[in-house]
Design an enzyme around this catalytic site. Sequence first.
Site, PDB file in Angstrom:
ATOM      1  N   GLN A  19       0.747  -1.323   0.094  1.00  0.00           N
ATOM      2  CA  GLN A  19      -0.015   0.127   0.033  1.00  0.00           C
ATOM      3  C   GLN A  19       0.754   1.235  -0.134  1.00  0.00           C
ATOM      4  OE1 GLN A  19      -3.512  -0.237   1.020  1.00  0.00           O
ATOM      5  NE2 GLN A  19      -3.427   1.809   0.233  1.00  0.00           N
ATOM      6  N   GLY A  20       0.780   2.008  -1.033  1.00  0.00           N
ATOM      7  CA  GLY A  20       1.490   3.181  -1.009  1.00  0.00           C
ATOM      8  C   GLY A  20       0.919   4.337  -0.862  1.00  0.00           C
ATOM      9  N   GLY A  21       1.348   5.604  -0.887  1.00  0.00           N
ATOM     10  CA  GLY A  21       0.829   6.718  -0.562  1.00  0.00           C
ATOM     11  C   GLY A  21      -0.340   7.013  -1.354  1.00  0.00           C
ATOM     12  N   VAL A  49      -0.854  -1.639  -4.256  1.00  0.00           N
ATOM     13  CA  VAL A  49       0.084  -2.350  -5.310  1.00  0.00           C
ATOM     14  C   VAL A  49      -0.224  -3.980  -5.698  1.00  0.00           C
ATOM     15  CG1 VAL A  49       2.391  -2.706  -6.346  1.00  0.00           C
ATOM     16  CG2 VAL A  49       1.658  -0.787  -4.978  1.00  0.00           C
ATOM     17  N   LYS A  71      -0.017  -0.879  -9.840  1.00  0.00           N
ATOM     18  CA  LYS A  71      -0.710   0.001  -8.957  1.00  0.00           C
ATOM     19  C   LYS A  71      -1.913   0.710  -9.304  1.00  0.00           C
ATOM     20  CE  LYS A  71       1.682   2.926  -6.030  1.00  0.00           C
ATOM     21  NZ  LYS A  71       2.689   4.038  -5.686  1.00  0.00           N
ATOM     22  N   ASP A  92       9.227  10.923  -0.950  1.00  0.00           N
ATOM     23  CA  ASP A  92       8.880   9.858   0.392  1.00  0.00           C
ATOM     24  C   ASP A  92       9.784   9.010   0.099  1.00  0.00           C
ATOM     25  OD1 ASP A  92       7.230   8.991   2.093  1.00  0.00           O
ATOM     26  OD2 ASP A  92       5.584   8.307   0.819  1.00  0.00           O
TER      27      ASP A  92
END
Length: 655
Positions: free
Chosen positions: A330-332, A336, A350, A447
């Site tokens: 889990q990205g910002g 994914v 994604k 990030d």
Amino acid sequence: MKPSHSSSSTHLHLLILFLVLVLFVAAAAGDTTPTIFDTICGRNQTQDPEAFDVNFVTTMEMIFQNITESGFGAAVSGGANTVYGLGQCFGYLAPTSCQICYFQSRLKLPHCLPATDSRIYLDGCFLRYADHNVSADATDAYDTSVCGNASTNSSAFNDAATRLVANLTAGALNQTKFYQVGSASVAAGVSVYGMAQCWRSLNASGCRECLESARASAVKCLPATDGKALNAGCFVRYSTEPFYLAASSSGGGSSARRTIIVALTSVVAVLAVIGIIIIWKKMRSKDDLIDDLDGSGEYIRSISGSHLSFKYEDLRKATDNFNQINKLGQGGYGSVYKGVLSDGREIAVKRLFFTTRPWVDQFFNEVTLVSQVQHKNLVKLLGCSVEGPESLLVYEYLCNTSLDNFLFDSFKKNLLDWERRFEIIVGTAEGLSYLHSASEIRIIHRDIKASNILLDERFKPKIADFGLARNFMEDQSHLSTGLAGTFGYMAPEYIVHGQLTEKADIYSYGVLVLEIITGRKNHNSVASSDEGHSLMSLIWQHFNAKTVIELLDPCLQKRCPEEQALKVFQVGLLCAQASPNLRPPMWKVVELLNSESKELPLPSQPPFINVKGTSSKSNSSESPSVVTSSSKSPFSLNQISVSQLDASSSNVNSQ
Ligand SMILES: *[C@@H]1O[C@H](CO)[C@@H](O)[C@H](O)[C@H]1NC(C)=O
Ligand SMILES: *[C@@H]1O[C@H](CO)[C@@H](O)[C@H](O)[C@H]1NC(C)=O
Ligand SMILES: *[C@@H]1O[C@H](CO)[C@@H](O)[C@H](O)[C@H]1NC(C)=O
Ligand SMILES: *[C@@H]1O[C@H](CO)[C@@H](O)[C@H](O)[C@H]1NC(C)=O
Ligand SMILES: *[C@@H]1O[C@H](CO)[C@@H](O)[C@H](O)[C@H]1NC(C)=O
Ligand SMILES: *[C@@H]1O[C@H](CO)[C@@H](O)[C@H](O)[C@H]1NC(C)=O
Ligand SMILES: *[C@@H]1O[C@H](CO)[C@@H](O)[C@H](O)[C@H]1NC(C)=O
Ligand SMILES: *[C@@H]1O[C@H](CO)[C@@H](O)[C@H](O)[C@H]1NC(C)=O
């Protein structure tokens, strides 16, 4: 006839058809972006913004399917952090306009995240999400009214409007769709138009309660020439403008005029398309060189024929319908999934939290640019899908997942011996240095953190999640969360002033380096750390006492060249100095790490250490929390700092 020619002319026909359709729809819908009457964000905020966001997206997709079919949709998703949603188009919207209106509201509502209960009212539709079931809500504390500026001093108008609103709110109850419009003439050339609409999820008694309250609050707008009541379960409006006729697709003389306008527009559109095609063909026949990215020819060609364009269906199949089993993380900006294409290639897909439909061309250009940024230490962007119901990015798949899975796992960290760790430190520096200066477009990552460093089968590092932040994430209209980086890694000047330059990445890199060699997480505040000290202050104290080697990850003790380890500590501290100007640029960091010399500048400033009382203890004890505009945080990235952020990031290139 050459086969290539025939296929390109098929494309051409499809293209013409598509453009005509788009222009026709745009013309038929008139002004395509409906006015926003009000957006009301709840006061409570979710504890887990990332999980909430994911459910938000799923719920909204479900509503989209229903609302386009029937003008109403309600949905729920998620076990924990459940998100309920409800959308309703007003009776006067044609299906196409309803879609456009829903789309606009879907675009704007995420501004309210991480609030747990928010709603938006547009000229034509309503959309709400909440952490509880709101289907039966008729009225609540957020009910409000929006009155027009202009007013009339004719008491006849006031009487007529009051009567009309009462008539319509009573009449709507008797309609199966809880919807009624009507008008009354007041004087020569002056009429009052009105409507009443309950959401279809209410029962008759809920609708009655809501409309009664809305009637009262709408007429309070008088003598304004326009009044709107915005309630939890219904909407009531009166106006001197025939607002529902303008938007509806049926009705007397104005409809005939509209038909003519649409026909004319279509003719103009077709002519324009033909013009574009002639120019395009000319450009193609002149030379086959790739024209500039701003040229519309290039855009059209790249979308339809580009190897960067993936079919949504293929990606859905590749990920087994976005099966949870295939979820990598889990990205910002989205979750994914692992996927396998029909030719056996492994990919990472994604799903973006925001949808790019209105900016397909810009987004595609962005993907094209970023896909050209290639380096051995950067995760390769393979392409995207922009035509399906949601936007997807496709990346190369790396089998060893991300660095944090190893570094902070007491068993798996043993796989990271000194050589591998040093290689990760140097490789990350090289990738970042490339992003900052060597690539054609200059990219600030924003990030850098352990979970964004992916590892290939030989534990070589590759930086993930870069590049697309440039245009899309900066603009707040896309999504309010995800603007910020991850707390424990964020540079002080970014947190406090919103200043974003390469120096913020260098700070994050410094924190990452120190985490890699100590094997410990940098907690985001002093209070949450066990020792009562943050990792950064601990290292700084030991560094000054010349005992920093004691902080080396226990599984590295006596298994690494001490001198090199000391050098890495020092580089980490240099990068994490509080003042941005003291941090060395990334190319310099690469040089320092690779040089044999023992001459290193001394860090002169302690790292930025303490952000007290920012997040609740409970969720900061394990993972660093993402900064959201939590009311508790003195450093929340509010409107002001975000605009500073934009200003400073546009200055970067001129520095
Ligand atoms: C906000 O949260 C508090 C405590 O959980 C709750 O009592 C209150 O009803 C909530 N307010 C709203 C508007 O949801
Ligand atoms: C929404 O759509 C789904 C599938 O398309 C359907 O099963 C469901 O009944 C619909 N719900 C409503 C309220 O229309
Ligand atoms: C929400 O509540 C309504 C009735 O108040 C009910 O019909 C509906 O099934 C509920 N929705 C969910 C998802 O529980
Ligand atoms: C209402 O008045 C304010 C100031 O008088 C003005 O800024 C605003 O644009 C007006 N709004 C409308 C809808 O006319
Ligand atoms: C209100 O009344 C005054 C005098 O009766 C008149 O001059 C003015 O134009 C009126 N305003 C509107 C908006 O009708
Ligand atoms: C509303 O007005 C119409 C026409 O004037 C009338 O036929 C109808 O009965 C009225 N309805 C109510 C609920 O008063
Ligand atoms: C609504 O319909 C019922 C019968 O179906 C009728 O008795 C009642 O008068 C109607 N009310 C209005 C406001 O039209
Ligand atoms: C209408 O819905 C409300 C809230 O769900 C419920 O309390 C009420 O009993 C329902 N009324 C009828 C007539 O079904």
